[in-house]
Design an enzyme around this catalytic site. Structure first.
Site, PDB file in Angstrom:
ATOM      1  N   PHE A 114      45.243  39.068  37.451  1.00  0.00           N
ATOM      2  CA  PHE A 114      45.247  39.903  38.664  1.00  0.00           C
ATOM      3  C   PHE A 114      44.362  39.178  39.656  1.00  0.00           C
ATOM      4  O   PHE A 114      43.208  38.859  39.356  1.00  0.00           O
ATOM      5  CB  PHE A 114      44.663  41.294  38.417  1.00  0.00           C
ATOM      6  CG  PHE A 114      44.510  42.114  39.693  1.00  0.00           C
ATOM      7  CD1 PHE A 114      45.401  43.134  39.995  1.00  0.00           C
ATOM      8  CD2 PHE A 114      43.483  41.854  40.603  1.00  0.00           C
ATOM      9  CE1 PHE A 114      45.271  43.879  41.172  1.00  0.00           C
ATOM     10  CE2 PHE A 114      43.352  42.576  41.787  1.00  0.00           C
ATOM     11  CZ  PHE A 114      44.250  43.594  42.061  1.00  0.00           C
ATOM     12  N   GLU A 115      44.903  38.947  40.841  1.00  0.00           N
ATOM     13  CA  GLU A 115      44.136  38.220  41.829  1.00  0.00           C
ATOM     14  C   GLU A 115      44.763  38.543  43.172  1.00  0.00           C
ATOM     15  O   GLU A 115      45.978  38.450  43.311  1.00  0.00           O
ATOM     16  CB  GLU A 115      44.325  36.727  41.532  1.00  0.00           C
ATOM     17  CG  GLU A 115      43.201  35.818  41.860  1.00  0.00           C
ATOM     18  CD  GLU A 115      43.394  34.414  41.267  1.00  0.00           C
ATOM     19  OE1 GLU A 115      42.449  33.886  40.704  1.00  0.00           O
ATOM     20  OE2 GLU A 115      44.490  33.851  41.366  1.00  0.00           O
ATOM     21  N   ILE A 116      43.953  38.958  44.126  1.00  0.00           N
ATOM     22  CA  ILE A 116      44.431  39.048  45.508  1.00  0.00           C
ATOM     23  C   ILE A 116      43.534  38.116  46.282  1.00  0.00           C
ATOM     24  O   ILE A 116      42.317  38.308  46.302  1.00  0.00           O
ATOM     25  CB  ILE A 116      44.344  40.486  46.067  1.00  0.00           C
ATOM     26  CG1 ILE A 116      45.157  41.453  45.189  1.00  0.00           C
ATOM     27  CG2 ILE A 116      44.851  40.525  47.517  1.00  0.00           C
ATOM     28  CD1 ILE A 116      45.116  42.902  45.644  1.00  0.00           C
ATOM     29  N   TYR A 133      47.967  36.009  48.843  1.00  0.00           N
ATOM     30  CA  TYR A 133      48.867  36.276  47.723  1.00  0.00           C
ATOM     31  C   TYR A 133      48.239  37.260  46.755  1.00  0.00           C
ATOM     32  O   TYR A 133      47.026  37.434  46.702  1.00  0.00           O
ATOM     33  CB  TYR A 133      49.275  34.991  47.014  1.00  0.00           C
ATOM     34  CG  TYR A 133      48.302  34.491  45.986  1.00  0.00           C
ATOM     35  CD1 TYR A 133      47.060  33.996  46.354  1.00  0.00           C
ATOM     36  CD2 TYR A 133      48.627  34.510  44.630  1.00  0.00           C
ATOM     37  CE1 TYR A 133      46.170  33.533  45.405  1.00  0.00           C
ATOM     38  CE2 TYR A 133      47.742  34.046  43.685  1.00  0.00           C
ATOM     39  CZ  TYR A 133      46.511  33.563  44.070  1.00  0.00           C
ATOM     40  OH  TYR A 133      45.631  33.106  43.135  1.00  0.00           O
TER      41      TYR A 133
END
Ligand SMILES: *[C@@H]1O[C@H](CO)[C@@H](O)[C@H](O)[C@H]1NC(C)=O
Length: 417
Positions: free
Chosen positions: A288-290, A186
């Site tokens: 913000f994070e992947i 995600y």
């Protein structure tokens, strides 16, 4: 003669005794500090995936991934701003679905407008009530009263009940939503975010290829008042489960200069562990994070979350998901599995990262990129693709905090390299 010599020696005695008694303490402190030294590898372990524009490979295979944005109906305009930005800078080429989550039923206007902005790839879900409330075993009235008091004390967002639910949700419940079960990766979005560079490759594919589990853009200090006992609880869990300290963990720590056994008295101070060593408060900014959701779904992570949850700190204090995620990554992920997206331009609130553009890397003739113009000057050492900032306002949001977290991943530079 002999007497005089004896007298002289006697005068020096206190100094000599002090030296002899303090030497072991000084030596112990030096050894203690040395144990927290972060080794610097000789090769760069976490370079950017690409350092200039790529011709977007729209035919390439995608990863099993989804964007996720938590939003409320009244945030429609700000949510649209973010979606417009990520579509223009990335998703118009790669077409990943965008999941919108709300703790209340969606407005039809929000759904219609955001689905259109998301190119018809919007999914709209309501979070089940039991995932967005106080845990059963917590005294609700006491929790509500505590939240009111935190608000009065002026800790950021701590007076809003919903904010506490959100932090708990993103910390541990989110990955278990039914609608997310079919996805592995995600990318988290927030309302009111700007992406300021073209992202011409697929970050999910690169993360998978390089065996990364967690990607971030900005690292900064947590608001200390929001989580006085989080670090103590975290280190108690770490010790209970026998988790070893990695170089990334040590990079987040500040070893105490007080000698043993007096060091232990510091454990009463917020952000210290049972041995008196401290967390620098440095953490990845999780808006913000992947990330690979399998990391957060793992037994170890869920065990950590449940341990924290039982302490009640998501309500008695205002533990944030950013700090929880970061401490977990530092404990449970290999430092090489963490990626800093230093090539992605990102702004949320007043914090931003904006790289300079890569010289001769902007593919001026590309028709795919025709709408991602104009771009600011190219600067030697730049790594960005058609970034909309001029490189003068600081190439990145560089701080001691970010530099420290990157330490295990960067080659040694300076005097001793
Ligand atoms: C979003 O738009 C697409 C394409 O127009 C449509 O097929 C889909 O049903 C819409 N989704 C929602 C939730 O309205």
């Amino acid at each position: 003669m002999l007497l005089r010599r004896f007298k002289r020696a006697a005068r020096r005695l206190p100094f000599f005794l002090l030296l002899v008694t303090s030497a072991p303490f000084i030596l112990e402190v030096l050894i203690h500090i040395w144990r927290y030294k972060v080794p610097r590898p000789v090769a760069k372990l976490d370079p950017p995936f690409f350092t200039s524009c790529q011709e977007p490979d729209v035919a390439a295979e995608r990863e099993n991934a989804v964007f996720v944005m938590l939003a409320r109906n009244q945030e429609r305009v700000k949510a649209k701003k973010t979606i417009r930005s990520i579509e223009a800078h990335f998703n118009k080429w790669f077409n990943y679905p965008i999941l919108f989550l709300n703790d209340e039923p969606w407005d039809s206007r929000f759904v219609a407008e955001l689905n259109a902005t998301a190119g018809g790839r919007g999914i709209f879900e309501v979070i089940p009530k039991e995932q967005w409330t106080f845990p059963d075993w917590l005294d609700r009235d006491a929790a509500k009263k505590g939240i009111k008091e935190q608000g009065k004390a002026g800790t950021v967002h701590a007076g809003q009940e919903g904010y506490h639910h959100m932090c708990r949700f993103y910390s541990g419940k989110f990955y278990q939503l039914d609608v997310l079960q079919k996805y592995k990766w995600y990318w988290r979005l927030e309302p009111d975010v700007d992406f300021t560079c073209a992202i011409t490759y697929d970050p999910f594919v690169q993360m998978a290829k390089h065996k990364k589990v967690y990607g971030y853009t900005i690292a900064l200090w947590e608001v200390g008042r929001s989580c006085p006992s989080l670090f103590h609880a975290t280190t108690d869990w770490k010790e209970l489960r026998g988790v070893p300290s990695s170089s990334l963990w040590n990079a987040m720590m500040e070893a105490s200069w007080i000698p043993f056994p007096f060091r232990r008295f510091l454990s009463w101070i917020p952000h210290h562990d049972a041995y008196g060593d401290a967390w620098s408060l440095c953490h990845f900014w999780s808006n913000f994070e992947i990330a690979d959701m399998d990391f957060f779904r793992s037994e170890a992570y869920q065990d950590y979350f449940n341990y924290l949850d039982k302490k009640g700190g998501f309500y008695k204090e205002r533990w944030g998901d950013a700090a929880v995620h970061s401490l977990a990554i530092a404990m449970l992920a290999d430092p090489q599995q963490v990626h800093h997206f230093e090539d992605i331009g990102y702004r949320h609130a007043k914090f931003y990262q904006c790289p300079a553009n890569a010289p001769e890397g902007q593919i001026p003739g590309s028709s795919s990129l025709a709408k991602n113009k104009p771009w600011s000057p190219e600067i030697a050492g730049g790594i960005g693709c058609r970034c909309e900032c001029n490189g003068k306002k600081g190439r990145n949001y560089q701080t001691y905090c970010l530099d420290k977290l990157k330490q295990p991943n960067t080659p040694k530079t300076g005097w001793f390299s």
